[in-house]
Design an enzyme around this catalytic site. Structure first.
Site, short mmCIF file in Angstrom:
data_model
loop_
_atom_site.label_atom_id
_atom_site.label_comp_id
_atom_site.label_asym_id
_atom_site.label_seq_id
_atom_site.Cartn_x
_atom_site.Cartn_y
_atom_site.Cartn_z
N SER A 43 12.24 35.64 113.69
CA SER A 43 13.44 36.45 113.80
C SER A 43 13.91 36.89 112.41
O SER A 43 13.15 37.51 111.68
CB SER A 43 14.52 35.66 114.55
OG SER A 43 15.56 36.50 114.98
N ASP A 156 12.10 37.98 120.59
CA ASP A 156 12.36 37.04 119.51
C ASP A 156 11.52 35.76 119.64
O ASP A 156 11.49 35.13 120.70
CB ASP A 156 13.84 36.67 119.53
CG ASP A 156 14.32 36.01 118.26
OD1 ASP A 156 13.68 35.04 117.80
OD2 ASP A 156 15.33 36.46 117.70
#
Length: 347
Positions: A43, A156
């Protein structure tokens, strides 16, 4: 200062705006003469790590430190499909800074971790387009639209691995340093106060007043962009490894207390007292759930593959969406890294 230039495998975890702390950590590691020889990130950790591996961290830092409230809002390109934000403005600016480059052409080995929803598995990007790898790894569910690659839907990496230590285990570096952005018990650290030009906040306040007078529902939407839930998990026993800092491991957790109403103060066991009253929207609810899950997963990853040094950034210091606080978060990351490395070097 270390006696010799040690090679470091650096792991940068996920955590929204708190990911800016990674920049301060990197600066402190380099200031002490360590050599960052490879990097893995998830991320925001994948974004900062990718920018660093491309040699563009100073340019990226100058850009994010220039962002005020309104600049952040202007980067929000609203989507009505599979996510609140398309992300084209944000990642378009990152593409301008980094340029077109493949992972295999970076100056150090790099891994970005994403989650493949279609096949329900973790994906490691270690070659191919750097920009696409960063974009996929940072596609926070419900916030950013996912990345579609053929028959794969990528989101993510924090969904499965918010602290990707495994990709660097085989690097044969002298040290593995991991930066956990979801620590629940580093209570003595607070976000430093950095004065901003008065015009920054006045511009934001004027906009909010105007929206509130004419379109109250839009004001609520804008304010929700800057909200995030703080952690309510109970810290548990610290790890036996002194270089892992104060972390709570799954095997040391105590039985859970009776559930509390949203926003209720935590018990006297050391939990953080939250100052909000629970999710204000479906987006808030999803992101709060995502953060709780990441905190638990990070603890398991640390327990399974303990790094040599763990740098813990407290979850409570910053709301998930406060991307206009880059200067403060960079300074905090540098401070925590300095304290942690001081302790390691003294021993």
């Amino acid at each position: 200062m270390p006696a010799k230039k040690k090679r470091v495998a650096l792991v940068l975890g996920s955590g929204g705006a708190r990911g800016y702390a990674h920049i301060g950590v990197i600066e402190e590691i380099e200031r002490r003469g360590y050599d960052i020889a490879c990097i893995a990130g998830c991320s925001m950790g994948a974004v900062v790590g990718g920018v660093y591996a491309a040699g563009k961290l100073p340019e990226y830092r100058r850009w994010i430190e220039s962002l005020d409230y309104l600049d952040v809002l202007r980067l929000v390109d609203v989507s009505f499909r599979l996510g609140a934000i398309r992300g084209e403005k944000v990642f378009g600016q990152i593409r301008k800074i980094v340029g077109e480059i493949n992972i295999e052409d970076l100056r150090i080995p790099y891994t970005a971790v994403a989650t493949d929803l279609t096949n329900q598995q973790e994906i490691w990007f270690q070659e191919g387009c750097l920009h696409q790898a960063m974009r996929a790894s940072a596609a926070i569910p419900s916030l950013f639209t996912p990345v579609v690659q053929g028959n794969r839907t990528l989101v993510d990496g924090g969904l499965l691995n918010p602290l990707p230590i495994v990709p660097v285990v085989s690097s044969h570096c002298d040290l593995i340093i991991a930066v956990n952005l979801n620590s629940t018990n580093q209570k003595h650290y607070t976000l430093p106060v950095i004065e901003r030009p008065a015009a920054f906040k006045s511009r934001f306040d004027s906009l909010m007043t105007s929206l509130g007078s004419h379109l109250p529902f839009r004001r609520r939407q804008a304010e929700q962009i800057l909200r995030i839930e703080q952690n309510v998990l109970k810290p548990a026993a610290a790890s036996a490894n002194p270089w892992l800092g104060d972390i709570s491991l799954p095997m040391g957790e105590q039985p859970a207390a009776a559930p509390q109403a949203p926003g209720a103060p935590a018990s006297a066991t050391g939990s953080i007292i939250v100052d909000n009253v629970g999710p204000a929207s479906l987006l808030d609810l999803i992101n709060q759930s995502f953060e709780v899950m990441q905190t638990s997963l990070a603890q398991y990853k640390i327990a399974g593959y303990p790094p040599d040094i763990l740098i813990n950034v407290p979850k409570r210091v910053c709301r998930f969406f406060e991307f206009y606080k880059a200067p403060e978060l960079i300074a905090l990351g540098r401070q925590i890294a300095s304290d942690t490395l001081d302790q390691y070097e003294r021993e």
